[in-house]
Design a protein around this motif. Structure first.
Motif, mmCIF file in Angstrom:
data_model
loop_
_atom_site.group_PDB
_atom_site.id
_atom_site.type_symbol
_atom_site.label_atom_id
_atom_site.label_comp_id
_atom_site.label_asym_id
_atom_site.label_seq_id
_atom_site.Cartn_x
_atom_site.Cartn_y
_atom_site.Cartn_z
ATOM 1 N N ALA A 138 -5.634 -19.677 9.106
ATOM 2 C CA ALA A 138 -4.832 -19.075 10.180
ATOM 3 C C ALA A 138 -5.172 -19.692 11.531
ATOM 4 O O ALA A 138 -4.303 -19.859 12.390
ATOM 5 C CB ALA A 138 -5.048 -17.565 10.226
ATOM 6 N N GLU A 139 -6.452 -20.062 11.716
ATOM 7 C CA GLU A 139 -6.897 -20.632 12.989
ATOM 8 C C GLU A 139 -6.935 -22.155 12.979
ATOM 9 O O GLU A 139 -7.394 -22.764 13.942
ATOM 10 C CB GLU A 139 -8.277 -20.078 13.347
ATOM 11 C CG GLU A 139 -8.256 -18.588 13.630
ATOM 12 C CD GLU A 139 -9.610 -18.002 13.976
ATOM 13 O OE1 GLU A 139 -10.636 -18.715 13.875
ATOM 14 O OE2 GLU A 139 -9.650 -16.811 14.337
ATOM 15 N N ALA A 140 -6.441 -22.762 11.901
ATOM 16 C CA ALA A 140 -6.430 -24.231 11.826
ATOM 17 C C ALA A 140 -5.620 -24.778 12.998
ATOM 18 O O ALA A 140 -4.515 -24.305 13.264
ATOM 19 C CB ALA A 140 -5.822 -24.686 10.504
ATOM 20 N N PRO A 141 -6.184 -25.765 13.703
ATOM 21 C CA PRO A 141 -5.494 -26.307 14.871
ATOM 22 C C PRO A 141 -4.083 -26.823 14.574
ATOM 23 O O PRO A 141 -3.169 -26.569 15.335
ATOM 24 C CB PRO A 141 -6.406 -27.444 15.331
ATOM 25 C CG PRO A 141 -7.763 -27.043 14.847
ATOM 26 C CD PRO A 141 -7.521 -26.340 13.538
ATOM 27 N N ALA A 142 -3.909 -27.514 13.461
ATOM 28 C CA ALA A 142 -2.585 -28.054 13.132
ATOM 29 C C ALA A 142 -2.577 -28.544 11.693
ATOM 30 O O ALA A 142 -3.219 -29.550 11.388
ATOM 31 C CB ALA A 142 -2.239 -29.204 14.075
ATOM 32 N N MET A 143 -1.876 -27.834 10.831
ATOM 33 C CA MET A 143 -1.741 -28.320 9.464
ATOM 34 C C MET A 143 -0.968 -29.636 9.513
ATOM 35 O O MET A 143 -0.014 -29.781 10.280
ATOM 36 C CB MET A 143 -1.009 -27.304 8.588
ATOM 37 C CG MET A 143 -1.794 -26.032 8.320
ATOM 38 S SD MET A 143 -3.371 -26.276 7.478
ATOM 39 C CE MET A 143 -2.820 -26.697 5.840
ATOM 40 N N ASN A 144 -1.405 -30.588 8.718
ATOM 41 C CA ASN A 144 -0.785 -31.909 8.724
ATOM 42 C C ASN A 144 0.670 -31.814 8.284
ATOM 43 O O ASN A 144 0.985 -31.131 7.309
ATOM 44 C CB ASN A 144 -1.559 -32.842 7.792
ATOM 45 C CG ASN A 144 -1.181 -34.281 7.994
ATOM 46 O OD1 ASN A 144 -0.070 -34.686 7.691
ATOM 47 N ND2 ASN A 144 -2.107 -35.055 8.511
ATOM 48 N N PRO A 145 1.568 -32.488 8.995
ATOM 49 C CA PRO A 145 2.986 -32.424 8.617
ATOM 50 C C PRO A 145 3.295 -33.091 7.274
ATOM 51 O O PRO A 145 4.357 -32.878 6.714
ATOM 52 C CB PRO A 145 3.702 -33.150 9.767
ATOM 53 C CG PRO A 145 2.657 -33.965 10.439
ATOM 54 C CD PRO A 145 1.347 -33.284 10.206
ATOM 55 N N ASN A 146 2.343 -33.856 6.744
ATOM 56 C CA ASN A 146 2.570 -34.541 5.465
ATOM 57 C C ASN A 146 1.992 -33.790 4.264
ATOM 58 O O ASN A 146 1.851 -34.378 3.191
ATOM 59 C CB ASN A 146 1.983 -35.955 5.513
ATOM 60 C CG ASN A 146 2.754 -36.844 6.454
ATOM 61 O OD1 ASN A 146 3.966 -36.709 6.605
ATOM 62 N ND2 ASN A 146 2.063 -37.741 7.107
ATOM 63 N N VAL A 147 1.695 -32.507 4.421
ATOM 64 C CA VAL A 147 1.123 -31.759 3.304
ATOM 65 C C VAL A 147 2.066 -31.700 2.106
ATOM 66 O O VAL A 147 1.615 -31.560 0.974
ATOM 67 C CB VAL A 147 0.678 -30.336 3.698
ATOM 68 C CG1 VAL A 147 -0.480 -30.379 4.673
ATOM 69 C CG2 VAL A 147 1.838 -29.526 4.233
ATOM 70 N N SER A 148 3.347 -31.839 2.343
ATOM 71 C CA SER A 148 4.296 -31.811 1.224
ATOM 72 C C SER A 148 4.106 -33.001 0.288
ATOM 73 O O SER A 148 4.609 -32.997 -0.833
ATOM 74 C CB SER A 148 5.733 -31.780 1.739
ATOM 75 O OG SER A 148 6.013 -32.964 2.462
ATOM 76 N N LEU A 149 3.358 -34.012 0.740
ATOM 77 C CA LEU A 149 3.074 -35.176 -0.105
ATOM 78 C C LEU A 149 1.919 -34.923 -1.072
ATOM 79 O O LEU A 149 1.663 -35.739 -1.949
ATOM 80 C CB LEU A 149 2.760 -36.395 0.768
ATOM 81 C CG LEU A 149 3.873 -36.837 1.725
ATOM 82 C CD1 LEU A 149 3.380 -37.980 2.600
ATOM 83 C CD2 LEU A 149 5.121 -37.220 0.958
#
Length: 117
Positions: free
Chosen positions: A62-73
């Motif tokens: 919840a406090e992660a600064p920014a989940m990577n936009p490429n997690v769908s890979l």
């Protein structure tokens, strides 16, 4: 339905297990931190704070600064379940992290783990 107990587990309790797993396979803590940082956006200071304050996995993500936009890979099987088919968002995030740690421990190149071109 009751919440899965892994959500309340401390990141500080899981992290040393990850370190042991990757080091046993000849990888480094620094590489592990890089992989977790790629996924969550945490830097070294943020990871140390999450460990020191013993946040649970729900709070860690919840406090992660920014989940990577490429997690769908991130695709594949963890604990017999395809990570791309997990419906609960928090469980999927936890399994993404497990998958990346598994790939690191199996000796995949960092560029491949980090889904680089």
């Amino acid at each position: 339905m009751a919440e899965h107990r892994i959500f309340g587990m401390s990141f500080a309790g899981i992290y040393p297990l990850y370190v042991t797993k990757v080091e046993r396979k000849g990888r480094s803590k620094e590489e592990l931190d890089q992989v977790i940082g790629w996924l969550t956006g945490y830097d070294a200071v943020g990871l140390e704070k999450a460990i020191a304050t013993e946040v649970d996995l729900r709070t860690f993500f919840a406090e992660a600064p920014a989940m990577n936009p490429n997690v769908s890979l991130i695709k594949g099987v963890v604990c017999g379940v395809r990570v791309e088919e997990i419906e609960d968002p928090l469980m999927q995030q936890i399994r993404w992290m497990d998958k990346l740690v598994d790939e690191l421990a199996r000796g995949k190149k960092l560029s491949s783990i980090l889904r680089s071109a």
